[in-house]
Design an enzyme around this catalytic site. Structure first.
Site, PDB file in Angstrom:
ATOM      1  N   THR A   1      -6.125  -5.132   1.869  1.00 27.00           N
ATOM      2  CA  THR A   1      -6.714  -4.051   0.783  1.00 27.00           C
ATOM      3  C   THR A   1      -6.399  -4.254  -0.551  1.00 27.00           C
ATOM      4  OG1 THR A   1      -4.913  -2.696   1.541  1.00 27.00           O
ATOM      5  CG2 THR A   1      -7.134  -2.141   2.594  1.00 27.00           C
TER       6      THR A   1
ATOM      7  N   PRO B   1      -0.001 -10.147   4.469  1.00 29.39           N
ATOM      8  CA  PRO B   1      -1.357  -9.945   4.244  1.00 29.39           C
ATOM      9  C   PRO B   1      -1.655  -9.161   3.110  1.00 29.39           C
ATOM     10  CG  PRO B   1      -0.484  -9.274   6.513  1.00 29.39           C
ATOM     11  CD  PRO B   1       0.683  -9.687   5.680  1.00 29.39           C
ATOM     12  N   THR B   2      -2.694  -9.358   2.647  1.00 28.92           N
ATOM     13  CA  THR B   2      -2.800  -8.581   1.427  1.00 28.92           C
ATOM     14  C   THR B   2      -4.544  -8.059   1.443  1.00 28.92           C
ATOM     15  OG1 THR B   2      -3.800 -10.372   0.124  1.00 28.92           O
ATOM     16  CG2 THR B   2      -1.532  -9.963   0.026  1.00 28.92           C
TER      17      THR B   2
ATOM     18  N   ASN C   1       7.895  -7.648  11.689  1.00 28.14           N
ATOM     19  CA  ASN C   1       7.129  -6.530  11.591  1.00 28.14           C
ATOM     20  C   ASN C   1       5.787  -6.666  12.315  1.00 28.14           C
ATOM     21  OD1 ASN C   1       6.274  -8.840   9.667  1.00 28.14           O
ATOM     22  ND2 ASN C   1       5.136  -7.268   8.359  1.00 28.14           N
ATOM     23  N   PRO C   2       4.642  -5.782  12.037  1.00 23.33           N
ATOM     24  CA  PRO C   2       3.489  -5.998  13.005  1.00 23.33           C
ATOM     25  C   PRO C   2       2.634  -7.291  12.689  1.00 23.33           C
ATOM     26  CG  PRO C   2       3.618  -3.962  12.155  1.00 23.33           C
ATOM     27  CD  PRO C   2       4.782  -4.684  11.526  1.00 23.33           C
ATOM     28  N   CYS C   3       2.662  -7.905  11.526  1.00 24.67           N
ATOM     29  CA  CYS C   3       1.984  -9.085  11.271  1.00 24.67           C
ATOM     30  C   CYS C   3       2.773 -10.513  11.130  1.00 24.67           C
ATOM     31  CB  CYS C   3       1.078  -9.102   9.976  1.00 24.67           C
ATOM     32  SG  CYS C   3      -0.197  -8.138   9.959  1.00 24.67           S
ATOM     33  N   GLY C   4       4.150 -10.298  11.675  1.00 20.33           N
ATOM     34  CA  GLY C   4       4.933 -11.308  11.818  1.00 20.33           C
ATOM     35  C   GLY C   4       5.514 -12.060  10.721  1.00 20.33           C
ATOM     36  N   GLU C   5       5.441 -11.526   9.491  1.00 19.94           N
ATOM     37  CA  GLU C   5       5.804 -12.322   8.362  1.00 19.94           C
ATOM     38  C   GLU C   5       7.349 -11.948   7.761  1.00 19.94           C
ATOM     39  OE1 GLU C   5       3.884  -8.853   6.261  1.00 19.94           O
ATOM     40  OE2 GLU C   5       3.500 -10.158   8.106  1.00 19.94           O
TER      41      GLU C   5
ATOM     42  N   GLY D   1       4.478   0.096   8.988  1.00 18.94           N
ATOM     43  CA  GLY D   1       4.415  -0.271  10.520  1.00 18.94           C
ATOM     44  C   GLY D   1       5.616  -0.792  10.948  1.00 18.94           C
TER      45      GLY D   1
ATOM     46  N   SER E   1       1.023  -1.168   0.061  1.00 23.44           N
ATOM     47  CA  SER E   1      -0.070  -0.089   0.021  1.00 23.44           C
ATOM     48  C   SER E   1       0.756   1.369  -0.195  1.00 23.44           C
ATOM     49  CB  SER E   1      -0.977   0.147   1.341  1.00 23.44           C
ATOM     50  OG  SER E   1      -1.855  -1.000   1.126  1.00 23.44           O
TER      51      SER E   1
ATOM     52  N   ALA F   1       6.563  -0.847   3.576  1.00 28.13           N
ATOM     53  CA  ALA F   1       5.562  -1.326   4.530  1.00 28.13           C
ATOM     54  C   ALA F   1       5.935  -1.502   5.847  1.00 28.13           C
ATOM     55  CB  ALA F   1       4.610  -2.430   3.739  1.00 28.13           C
TER      56      ALA F   1
END
Length: 736
Positions: A426, A423-424, A272-276, A119, A75, A90
């Site tokens: 949006t 995560p995708t 990062n925030p979502c762990g990936e 993030g 994004s 990101a």
């Protein structure tokens, strides 16, 4: 590509969150303008390596891939490329050292990063524990959790460029003396609401869990052991909290460092925030995703993976993401130095579940696991080929010497990492495809339109299938939207039921196995939510955590249905400055009235719904009398609770089984009391009433999207997946 090729939700999200606007907030570019702006800007990096003519040709290729929704970058790149901000990454990880100066430098840097659309992740494991001695002042340290509150508040007051809300990851080592307080910190759903929490567990700790042994806590200031704890008991506390609220998650920190490509530069402590994305301190990464639903071809009237097209798209995507590194305007000089030194990129996918449906493969099958492995291994192989070719013309990443790639005879490579499953949320809305590697969230669900009316959203492939095979009807769609699944519905052909399986239809073990297969061919890590039904036990969560370790995952995030709904609703209301309270009763509702025999006589129960969920219950007693006022009072309280966002199944659980002396004395009474009758009526509505034509005694629950949580911006259902909460209607997203 004309706007008509975009879905209604895609256009809405693009306009609200991505398109450039004038001073009055009116969009001044179309989706085509956006993609052309991004393509030209990112292709500009080619000028550094091949001249202006090559850049123009590259821009055309980038534009075609994005406008055809075959590949989309993260994004911040879509929002900022070619505009004043020009911050394109990101994900960031910032160091937090054990000093006041370092802590508040990090807070300042968080503000700069969140303002630019990124993030942030942190390890707080270096901070001395609570009540440890502070030599310079003679006082006592307040510990990591107290400073995390400062980061949380700072995030709360910074909205990322007016388009994205700040997200953070907080990681604490399982060996830190404050680990028990960290594990239980989110008992209060309002605490640390801008953070995801994960515990960094070591291989030694997991071994101690399996052997029911003890392990040592160490003071990070001195490195000395200060206490021993039983590993299994600590692990069970993590499990208990994850069962209650979905947090903390677990990251297998030794496994992440085993795959660290540049150990000579630093050690990985956070993601990062979502762990990936395991990242070094001050490192950032830019991401992009290939839409697998577009990577298919028809052969003899059947779909197959178009590997030629997929290979070309991978080659283009690696080129694009490498260019982003050069075109990026980094928020800090330290971040630029680390990012350019390692040139990490994260190429992932979306539309995987849609691809499986087209291929005729159920998500929860060995064939799906095989397809996942074949597809991702191909992507990794082609990505490495593309990065090696870039290294030949542009040079390897600067920290190549001494890296794990620097072996005798190995080809130089341009990027220290290549693949990530991110995560995708949006992005998949824009591409009108399933999110990441997740199963589809719902086959059909309700959404709101004006004046209290409702509209059924239908998965496009299901609509195509139902119409083509002749079993489509408005009544069927309405029933599916109420139930949230086609499982057990004989009106839907068995082969279609087999393919259109949702996240909540799939056993947790299949979710973990799918994550594991993708992890084998992913340099970084995999963002995936392991879904559990509400009735899942703590032992189910425990087994899942251990299975994730056995299967080679680098981390795990779980979500037990209903465990976070109240938290999300509260967060939304607090953000808007309103006290929690019931939503207004709509002008129009719809429902059923049922006559129930009770010990006090006949009770007529009406259960009504609005476009969101069950919203009210009415009762009326028959001529034989009964406790009319008590039933009315109970009904009013139930109605208020329902419109306040309380999960109706929680009400059922509280009311069902209550006994009344009148019922006990009378024979042939089907319920135990008036509250029991109300509970059974609500439960019947939740189970779809007569919609369940499977013959099973208990139909599946309603579509999760109908039971909440709901978007605080537009009121539509939210999806919880990939460590994120996302609204597929307006694009609102936040860290869970």
């Amino acid at each position: 590509m004309p706007d008509s090729n975009y879905s209604e939700n895609a256009l809405k999200v693009l306009e609200k969150r991505y398109l450039a606007k004038d001073s009055s907030g009116k969009p001044i570019e179309s989706p085509e303008d956006l993609f052309l702006r991004v393509a030209r800007n990112i292709a500009g990096a080619d000028i550094l390596y091949g001249g202006e003519e090559r850049a123009a040709a590259t821009a055309e290729k980038f534009y075609r891939a994005m406008s055809a929704l075959e590949f989309l970058p993260n994004s911040p790149t879509l929002m900022n490329a070619g505009r004043q901000l020009q911050q394109l990454s990101a994900c960031f990880v910032l160091p937090v050292e054990d000093s006041i100066e370092s802590i508040f430098d990090a807070v300042k840097n968080v503000a700069l990063i969140h303002k630019s659309g990124g993030g942030t992740g942190f390890s707080f494991s270096r901070l001395r524990p609570k009540n440890d001695r502070v030599a310079t002042t003679g006082g006592l340290a307040s510990g990591p959790l107290s400073f995390m509150r400062v980061f949380n508040v700072a995030t709360d007051v910074i909205k990322q460029g007016g388009t994205r809300r700040g997200a953070n990851m907080a990681i604490l080592s399982v060996e830190h003396p404050d680990i028990l307080q960290f594990i239980t910190a989110k008992k209060d759903p309002e605490a640390y609401n801008n953070f995801n929490f994960s515990v960094a567990v070591t291989e030694d700790f997991i071994q101690a869990v399996r052997e029911n042994g003890d392990y040592e806590l160490r003071n990070p200031r001195t490195g000395e052991p200060v206490q021993q704890l039983n590993a299994a008991e600590v692990f069970d506390l993590i499990v208990e909290m994850a069962w209650q609220s979905g947090e903390p998650g677990i990251i297998f920190i030794d496994r992440m460092n085993r795959d660290n490509p540049v150990p000579h530069i630093g050690r990985i402590e956070s993601t990062n925030p979502c762990g990936e994305l395991p990242l070094l301190p001050y490192e950032s990464c830019n991401l992009g995703s290939i839409n697998l639903s577009k990577m298919l071809k028809k052969v003899d009237n059947r779909h197959e993976v178009d590997y030629s097209r997929l290979g070309d798209t991978v080659n283009l995507a690696v080129h694009f993401l490498d260019n982003v590194i050069d075109m990026n305007r980094y928020p800090l000089p330290e971040i630029r130095k680390m990012t350019v030194g390692n040139r990490k990129i994260g190429l992932g996918i979306m539309g995987f579940a849609d691809m499986l449906i087209r291929l005729g493969i159920p998500y929860n099958s060995n064939e799906a696991l095989k397809t996942a492995g074949e597809t991702m291994s191909f992507i990794l192989e082609k990505a490495r080929d593309a990065s090696e070719e870039l290294a030949r013309t542009r040079g390897p990443f600067p920290n190549f010497k001494g890296s794990t790639y620097d072996l005798g005879g190995a080809k130089p490579i341009r990027n220290a990492t290549l693949t990530t499953i991110a995560p995708t949320g949006t992005l998949s809305i824009i591409a009108n495809c399933s999110s990441g590697i997740e199963p589809i969230f719902a086959v059909c669900y309700y959404r709101r339109i004006l004046d209290g009316e409702r509209l059924v959203e239908i998965h496009p492939i299901f609509m195509e299938t139902a119409s083509g095979e002749g079993f489509y009807s408005t009544q069927l769609i309405d029933d599916i939207a109420r139930r949230g699944t086609v499982q057990g519905m004989k009106r839907v052909p068995s082969e279609v039921r087999r393919l259109f399986i949702t996240a909540h239809d799939i056993a947790p073990e299949w979710h973990i196995r799918m994550q594991s297969v993708f992890q084998k061919y992913t340099h970084n890590a995999v963002s995936k939510t392991i879904n559990f039904p509400e009735q899942a036990t703590q032992d189910d969560i425990r087994k899942a955590f251990l299975l994730a370790h056995e299967e080679g995952c680098k981390g795990i995030t779980v979500y037990r249905y209903g465990s976070r709904g109240r938290q999300v609703l509260n967060v939304g209301r607090v953000e808007e400055g309103h006290a929690p309270g019931p939503r207004p009763r709509p002008a129009v509702t719809f429902g059923t009235t049922e006559k129930v025999a009770t010990g006090c006589g006949n009770l007529y129960i009406t259960v009504n719904r609005d476009e969101l969920n069950i919203c009210e219950v009415f009762t009326q007693t028959g001529k034989s009398g009964g406790c009319d006022s008590q039933s009315e009072a109970t009904s009013r309280l139930i109605s208020m609770a329902l419109r306040s966002g309380l999960d109706p199944r929680g009400l059922v659980k509280q009311l069902k089984g209550i006994r009344c002396p009148s019922c006990i004395r009378r024979e042939g009474v089907s319920v135990l009391s008036c509250p029991d009758a109300l509970a059974r009526a609500i439960e019947k509505t939740l189970n779809g009433g007569n919609a369940d034509d499977s013959g099973a005694p208990h139909a599946p629950p309603l579509n999760p999207s109908q039971n909440g949580p709901f978007c605080p911006e537009c009121g539509e259902p939210l999806e919880i997946a990939e460590g994120c909460i996302v609204c597929r209607h307006c694009g609102y997203s936040r860290c869970t």
